[in-house]
Design a protein around this motif. Structure first.
Motif, PDB file in Angstrom:
ATOM      1  N   UNK A 348       2.129 -12.995   2.206  1.00  0.00           N
ATOM      2  CA  UNK A 348       2.147 -12.129   3.381  1.00  0.00           C
ATOM      3  C   UNK A 348       1.190 -10.948   3.188  1.00  0.00           C
ATOM      4  N   UNK A 349       0.774 -10.288   4.268  1.00  0.00           N
ATOM      5  CA  UNK A 349      -0.026  -9.067   4.106  1.00  0.00           C
ATOM      6  C   UNK A 349       0.815  -7.948   3.512  1.00  0.00           C
ATOM      7  N   UNK A 350       0.213  -7.062   2.776  1.00  0.00           N
ATOM      8  CA  UNK A 350       0.945  -5.944   2.187  1.00  0.00           C
ATOM      9  C   UNK A 350       1.514  -5.065   3.303  1.00  0.00           C
ATOM     10  N   UNK A 351       2.755  -4.620   3.109  1.00  0.00           N
ATOM     11  CA  UNK A 351       3.388  -3.766   4.111  1.00  0.00           C
ATOM     12  C   UNK A 351       3.774  -4.486   5.373  1.00  0.00           C
ATOM     13  N   UNK A 352       4.009  -5.792   5.302  1.00  0.00           N
ATOM     14  CA  UNK A 352       4.299  -6.569   6.509  1.00  0.00           C
ATOM     15  C   UNK A 352       5.562  -6.094   7.224  1.00  0.00           C
TER      16      UNK A 352
END
Length: 613
Positions: A348-352
């Motif tokens: 997942x993208x960081x800070x999702x």
């Protein structure tokens, strides 16, 4: 002369904006109240307002088409009636409805959302029950309103069947079990959750992986994925991954899917694509594919947890299983699920957890994610967004697929032998009638029109959603979202997000999982936090027993009160009251005012008194 500075204070900007917003709101309130009060006696225009939060491309336009078509009907024009829509962003929908429902200025029809003041039986305080109308045929399904050239059999069938039976789910999407009545009319459904693949990225990543396989020594990211006798923690045999890379298909198994995610990360690093991620995720549940697997991981416990081996697992059967030592966080299933969670979060993208639905969709549309998971309600937003990109080279083909399940030689196969069926997906966008509307009959009439066979098919064809009426034709683009009927029923899976589970447990489960996903706590910390709440006599399992008994008793008594009302209506000669009374009597015969809950307690704790408040 004073030395005090007379510079403008920027704080006044916020005050001015606040006062301006108040003035605009007050004017809007006055106009709405005046419009809602347009009287029949004065021959004024009767405006029926419809509020919803579906701002996806095509939906508002389709709703406007349906309203314009309805407004043009001769009997509607003669009555000086006009239907108007009020699209409200989802972020503020609940707040707006809370304010206007309390003030008495809410729209005549609105999407039945779970706001802070509309939960459980409180729904009946603001929205009107419509159970007395759903067993009659829909007048807009009569021959004069039907699609041309329908077969005689279908034409006669939809014209004569009860309105509720024209819905593919029997109008279950509008039924409120605790109130024993129908309170909403669904008009569309988003169908099943699917994986959207960017095929341009897949082609490039497969080419990169194929070249990597040709190296004399494979990189560590590849060898770590290999599943063999010497490496049982791998995800799939690398030889099969190589075969998949050489083929044209999207990932068909869990192992191939994990391999593809890891390959995307390696490709992004090699090409310097710092914004490219395998999966575009957000706080929106449909974008968090991990949550879609929770029921499937926890589906194998039901035979041990179910007291009577019935057709569903109740919340008390699930929660008391912890007290009965039937599950805990040492259980291999729980460890496998949270191991799976850690693996997928890494893609997942960081800070999702700080991203919303729109941000996740935008990332995929802009070509910065290899895939995204969501329902059919977002399909038009995604496809039109890609087609509308300025440069032709930035547009890409999209392919859709089911969430993959592990093959027999892959990791987690023992914990994920079967997917959950989508047969329980019901109608969506449930529209309910404001109890305070002065135009109830016209509001109900419009909902009948919108859910008629011809109009519902055309409405959803235009919107790009799935229709909710039987024997309608869905848009071609939505074929992939037609619910998959194969698999195990979701009712047999352990669920910790059910509204029947005490909020203390449900909220702790949800918040602790977020901490685990973000890496703020490890598995030991997660198990400790949730176990402490479950063991707490005021918040945990004991409270679940008390709430379960109270809800069973309340439901039985509410049903009996409604039976009394229908008996009176039948005595007074109200049409269909007798049939509704018979239906409610059947419900009453199948309820026991919580006797089964008390029996289950005695079976599990024969020497202890039932918990009390």
């Amino acid at each position: 002369m004073s030395n005090t500075s007379r510079k403008f204070n920027p704080s006044w900007i916020a005050v001015i904006i606040l006062v301006g917003a108040f003035v605009v709101s007050a004017i809007r309130f006055f106009l709405i109240a005046s419009e809602g009060g347009s009287s029949d006696e004065a021959g004024g225009l009767k405006v029926i307002r419809v509020a919803h939060w579906q701002l996806e491309p095509g939906f508002r336009e389709s709703m406007q088409w349906a309203m314009d078509t309805y407004n043009a009907l001769p009997h509607v024009r003669e009555a000086n009636v006009r239907i108007e829509q009020e699209p409200i962003p989802e972020r503020v929908f609940n707040q707006v409805m809370n304010v206007h429902l309390i003030s008495g200025t809410a729209p005549d029809i609105a999407t039945k959302g779970e706001t802070t003041i509309i939960r459980g039986n409180a729904l009946a305080r603001f929205y009107a029950p419509i159970g007395e109308f759903v067993n009659e045929p829909n007048p807009y399904n009569q021959k004069a309103y039907q699609i041309q050239d329908l077969s005689d059999e279908l034409s006669q069938s939809i014209a004569s069947m009860p309105w509720r039976d024209t819905f593919f789910d029997g109008l279950e999407g509008g039924y409120v079990e605790s109130l024993s009545d129908f309170f909403a009319i669904p008009v569309s459904t988003a169908g099943g959750n699917r994986v959207f693949y960017n095929m341009a990225i897949m082609e490039a990543v497969k080419a990169y992986a194929y070249q990597t396989f040709a190296r004399e020594a494979l990189p560590e990211w590849m060898t770590d994925l290999d599943r063999s006798l010497g490496q049982p923690d791998g995800f799939l045999p690398l030889e099969r991954a190589k075969q998949w890379v050489q083929g044209p298909s999207i990932p068909e198994t869990m192992g191939e899917w994990i391999f593809y995610c890891a390959a995307v990360q390696a490709y992004a690093e090699a090409e310097g694509l710092e914004y490219l991620v395998p999966i575009s995720a957000s706080i929106y549940p449909h974008n968090n594919v991990i949550l879609r697997y929770e029921s499937e991981f926890f589906a194998n416990h039901w035979k041990r947890l179910d007291f009577d081996l019935g057709t569903t697992l109740s919340s008390i059967e699930v929660i008391s299983g912890f007290d009965r030592k039937l599950w805990d966080f040492e259980d291999s299933t729980f460890q496998a699920y949270f191991d799976f969670m850690q693996t997928i979060v890494s893609f997942y993208p960081k800070g999702f957890l700080g991203l919303d639905r729109e941000q996740a969709l935008r990332r995929f549309v802009m070509g910065n994610a290899a895939m995204i998971t969501t329902g059919g309600g977002d399909a038009q937003s995604i496809l039109s967004g890609i087609a509308g990109r300025d440069r032709p080279e930035d547009r890409f083909e999209v392919e859709l697929g089911l969430r993959p399940m592990p093959a027999e030689d892959e990791r987690w196969y023992a914990q994920l032998p079967m997917r959950m069926t989508e047969a329980n997906i019901g109608g969506g966008v449930p529209l309910a009638i404001n109890k305070q509307t002065p135009h109830f009959d016209w509001a109900l009439d419009f909902l009948k029109f919108l859910s008629s066979h011809r109009i519902n098919e055309e409405f959803n064809q235009r919107a790009g959603w799935l229709p909710v009426i039987v024997n309608t034709v869905p848009p071609d683009a939505m074929d992939a979202f037609v619910p998959d009927m194969h698999g195990a029923p979701k009712q047999l899976a352990m669920r910790f997000d059910s509204s029947d589970i005490p909020s203390s447990i449900r909220n702790t489960w949800a918040s602790t999982i977020k901490l685990f996903m973000s890496g703020d706590i490890d598995y030991t910390g997660l198990s400790q936090r949730i176990s402490e709440v479950l063991d707490n006599p005021d918040l945990g399992v004991s409270r679940a027993w008390k709430i379960s008994l109270q809800k069973a008793q309340d439901a039985s008594r509410a049903n009996d009160r409604v039976i009394s009302v229908e008996r009176l209506n039948a005595t007074l000669g109200v049409e269909n009251a007798l049939s509704r009374e018979r239906s409610l009597l059947y419900n009453s015969m199948n309820s026991d005012e919580g006797i089964s809950v008390l029996r289950w307690w005695k079976e599990t704790k024969p020497s202890e008194p039932f918990p009390t408040y």
